[in-house]
Design a protein around this motif. Structure first.
Motif, PDB file in Angstrom:
ATOM      1  N   UNK A  83       0.649  -1.076  -0.146  1.00 26.27           N
ATOM      2  CA  UNK A  83      -0.145   0.153   0.152  1.00 26.27           C
ATOM      3  C   UNK A  83       0.993   1.341  -0.137  1.00 26.27           C
ATOM      4  N   UNK A  84       0.470   2.372  -0.749  1.00 28.71           N
ATOM      5  CA  UNK A  84       1.186   3.454  -1.097  1.00 28.71           C
ATOM      6  C   UNK A  84       0.634   4.462  -0.103  1.00 28.71           C
ATOM      7  N   UNK A  85       1.610   5.005   0.892  1.00 31.32           N
ATOM      8  CA  UNK A  85       1.225   5.919   1.884  1.00 31.32           C
ATOM      9  C   UNK A  85       0.688   7.471   1.173  1.00 31.32           C
ATOM     10  N   UNK A  86       1.075   7.652  -0.012  1.00 28.86           N
ATOM     11  CA  UNK A  86       0.785   8.927  -0.712  1.00 28.86           C
ATOM     12  C   UNK A  86      -0.413   8.839  -1.467  1.00 28.86           C
ATOM     13  N   UNK A  87      -0.942   7.577  -1.762  1.00 33.37           N
ATOM     14  CA  UNK A  87      -1.889   7.433  -2.772  1.00 33.37           C
ATOM     15  C   UNK A  87      -3.002   8.426  -2.576  1.00 33.37           C
ATOM     16  N   UNK A  91      -3.999  11.141  -5.904  1.00 33.86           N
ATOM     17  CA  UNK A  91      -5.134  11.252  -6.580  1.00 33.86           C
ATOM     18  C   UNK A  91      -5.846  12.168  -6.445  1.00 33.86           C
ATOM     19  N   UNK A  92      -5.606  13.291  -5.755  1.00 38.89           N
ATOM     20  CA  UNK A  92      -6.382  14.474  -5.589  1.00 38.89           C
ATOM     21  C   UNK A  92      -5.612  15.578  -6.602  1.00 38.89           C
ATOM     22  N   UNK A  93      -4.422  15.246  -6.931  1.00 40.17           N
ATOM     23  CA  UNK A  93      -3.489  16.114  -7.538  1.00 40.17           C
ATOM     24  C   UNK A  93      -3.134  15.472  -9.055  1.00 40.17           C
ATOM     25  N   UNK A  94      -3.341  14.076  -9.373  1.00 38.71           N
ATOM     26  CA  UNK A  94      -2.851  13.763 -10.434  1.00 38.71           C
ATOM     27  C   UNK A  94      -4.063  12.751 -10.969  1.00 38.71           C
ATOM     28  N   UNK A 129       5.916   2.823  -4.302  1.00 40.84           N
ATOM     29  CA  UNK A 129       5.451   4.049  -3.943  1.00 40.84           C
ATOM     30  C   UNK A 129       5.883   5.164  -4.985  1.00 40.84           C
ATOM     31  N   UNK A 130       6.121   5.044  -6.277  1.00 37.88           N
ATOM     32  CA  UNK A 130       6.775   6.117  -7.075  1.00 37.88           C
ATOM     33  C   UNK A 130       5.398   6.402  -8.073  1.00 37.88           C
ATOM     34  N   UNK A 131       5.853   7.899  -8.524  1.00 39.48           N
ATOM     35  CA  UNK A 131       4.719   8.580  -9.335  1.00 39.48           C
ATOM     36  C   UNK A 131       4.823   7.821 -10.937  1.00 39.48           C
ATOM     37  N   UNK A 132       3.721   7.792 -11.426  1.00 38.40           N
ATOM     38  CA  UNK A 132       3.283   7.736 -13.090  1.00 38.40           C
ATOM     39  C   UNK A 132       2.669   8.692 -13.706  1.00 38.40           C
ATOM     40  N   UNK A 133       3.060  10.162 -13.249  1.00 34.06           N
ATOM     41  CA  UNK A 133       2.008  11.094 -13.658  1.00 34.06           C
ATOM     42  C   UNK A 133       2.775  12.188 -14.617  1.00 34.06           C
ATOM     43  N   UNK A 134       4.180  12.212 -14.362  1.00 30.47           N
ATOM     44  CA  UNK A 134       4.764  13.392 -15.017  1.00 30.47           C
ATOM     45  C   UNK A 134       5.859  12.904 -16.047  1.00 30.47           C
ATOM     46  N   UNK A 135       6.273  13.854 -16.754  1.00 30.70           N
ATOM     47  CA  UNK A 135       7.296  13.731 -17.853  1.00 30.70           C
ATOM     48  C   UNK A 135       8.465  12.646 -17.306  1.00 30.70           C
ATOM     49  N   UNK A 136       9.074  13.289 -16.210  1.00 34.08           N
ATOM     50  CA  UNK A 136      10.219  12.389 -15.631  1.00 34.08           C
ATOM     51  C   UNK A 136       9.880  10.888 -15.478  1.00 34.08           C
ATOM     52  N   UNK A 137       8.617  10.745 -14.737  1.00 29.27           N
ATOM     53  CA  UNK A 137       8.269   9.289 -14.598  1.00 29.27           C
ATOM     54  C   UNK A 137       8.103   8.580 -15.825  1.00 29.27           C
ATOM     55  N   UNK A 138       7.604   9.243 -17.027  1.00 29.76           N
ATOM     56  CA  UNK A 138       7.325   8.376 -18.221  1.00 29.76           C
ATOM     57  C   UNK A 138       8.821   8.102 -18.628  1.00 29.76           C
ATOM     58  N   UNK A 139       9.666   8.978 -18.535  1.00 29.36           N
ATOM     59  CA  UNK A 139      11.050   8.383 -19.041  1.00 29.36           C
ATOM     60  C   UNK A 139      11.605   7.392 -18.190  1.00 29.36           C
ATOM     61  N   UNK A 140      11.605   7.337 -17.118  1.00 28.96           N
ATOM     62  CA  UNK A 140      12.157   6.439 -15.958  1.00 28.96           C
ATOM     63  C   UNK A 140      11.327   4.858 -16.298  1.00 28.96           C
ATOM     64  N   UNK A 141       9.884   5.192 -16.449  1.00 30.42           N
ATOM     65  CA  UNK A 141       9.153   3.793 -16.798  1.00 30.42           C
ATOM     66  C   UNK A 141       9.683   3.194 -18.092  1.00 30.42           C
ATOM     67  N   UNK A 142       9.815   4.166 -19.191  1.00 27.61           N
ATOM     68  CA  UNK A 142      10.261   3.413 -20.583  1.00 27.61           C
ATOM     69  C   UNK A 142      11.589   2.902 -20.677  1.00 27.61           C
ATOM     70  N   UNK A 143      12.606   3.625 -19.675  1.00 29.04           N
ATOM     71  CA  UNK A 143      13.890   3.307 -19.549  1.00 29.04           C
ATOM     72  C   UNK A 143      13.768   1.838 -18.993  1.00 29.04           C
ATOM     73  N   UNK A 144      13.045   1.634 -18.049  1.00 28.66           N
ATOM     74  CA  UNK A 144      13.027   0.447 -17.329  1.00 28.66           C
ATOM     75  C   UNK A 144      12.641  -0.824 -18.322  1.00 28.66           C
TER      76      UNK A 144
END
Ligand code: GSH
Length: 223
Positions: A83-87, A91-94, A129-144
């Motif tokens: 479970x993600x403590x920031x969730x 979800x209010x923000x993104x 507990x990492x984000x999937x909402x912003x440009x830098x997140x997408x770069x990390x995801x697709x690199x992975x």
């Protein structure tokens, strides 16, 4: 235009039960011969809005129970889910819309790549507990997952057709009473459609399609 039975698995990477159902179905597809399976991105926030449902976090006892149930399910199925403590804050923000549009671009290229990328997104939100909402997140995801032309994918995902495709997928479900995720639409060989809600309905889908029942636990050790 085939008369195979087909499972259309509608999911959103913001949804932990979509993750559980995804991993369960990934295992079941080795056991269920002659069943076509499609993983289809949709937008849970819009499903909630269209149906008038409220997200689980809107009721605190429900949210607390859901976190307990998720932990149990993850242990039972041997899925990395924490479970993600920031969730609630996130979800209010993104929204997960941009992530889902990236999956639609990848699906066009290679459905298997899309599935691996979706899994990486779930690992981020629901395991590390990492984000999937912003440009830098997408770069990390697709690199992975080893995608080379990351910027190209992100730019392409901003084309209107992907927004439209996401809306079309979502609408297909809301017209069939969808109020949550995962939403599973099963088409039998006679062309009839049957809807299911949740990751815990595969025994009923097995029954409908005359396929072997899912093993009760540790689906992961089947391979
Ligand atoms: N019992 C279902 C399962 O085990 O998969 C629960 C699935 C579930 O709670 N999904 C959430 C949802 O859409 C999203 S992660 N809930 C709407 C609702 O329960 O009304």
């Amino acid at each position: 235009t085939t008369n195979l039975p087909r499972i259309d698995y509608y999911f959103d990477v913001i949804s932990p039960y979509s993750y559980i159902g995804f991993e369960t179905l990934q295992q079941l597809q080795h056991q269920w011969n002659g069943v076509e399976i499609r993983y289809i991105p949709f937008a849970l926030a819009n499903v909630m809005k269209e149906s008038g449902n409220k997200p689980p976090g809107a009721l605190s006892v429900r949210w607390d129970m859901m976190m307990i149930d998720l932990k149990r399910s993850a242990k039972f199925l041997d899925i990395p889910l924490t479970p993600n403590p920031f969730f609630m804050k996130w979800i209010r923000q993104y929204r997960s819309t941009d992530a889902m549009k990236i999956l639609l671009v990848l699906e066009e290229r290679d459905p298997e790549l899309m599935e691996r990328t979706a899994r990486e997104m779930w690992h981020r939100v629901w395991s590390r507990s990492e984000k999937i909402f912003e440009y830098s997140d997408f770069v990390e995801i697709m690199n992975a997952v080893g995608i080379q032309d990351i910027e190209e994918v992100i730019e392409t995902s901003k084309e209107e057709k992907y927004q439209i495709a996401l809306e079309r997928n979502t609408e297909y479900c809301t017209r069939r009473n969808a109020y949550g995720a995962p939403w599973i639409n099963v088409t039998t060989t006679d062309g009839a459609e049957h809807s299911f809600f949740g990751s815990d309905r595969f025994h009923l889908i097995a029954d409908l399609l005359n396929q072997p029942q899912p093993l009760p636990q540790r689906l992961f050790q089947l391979e």
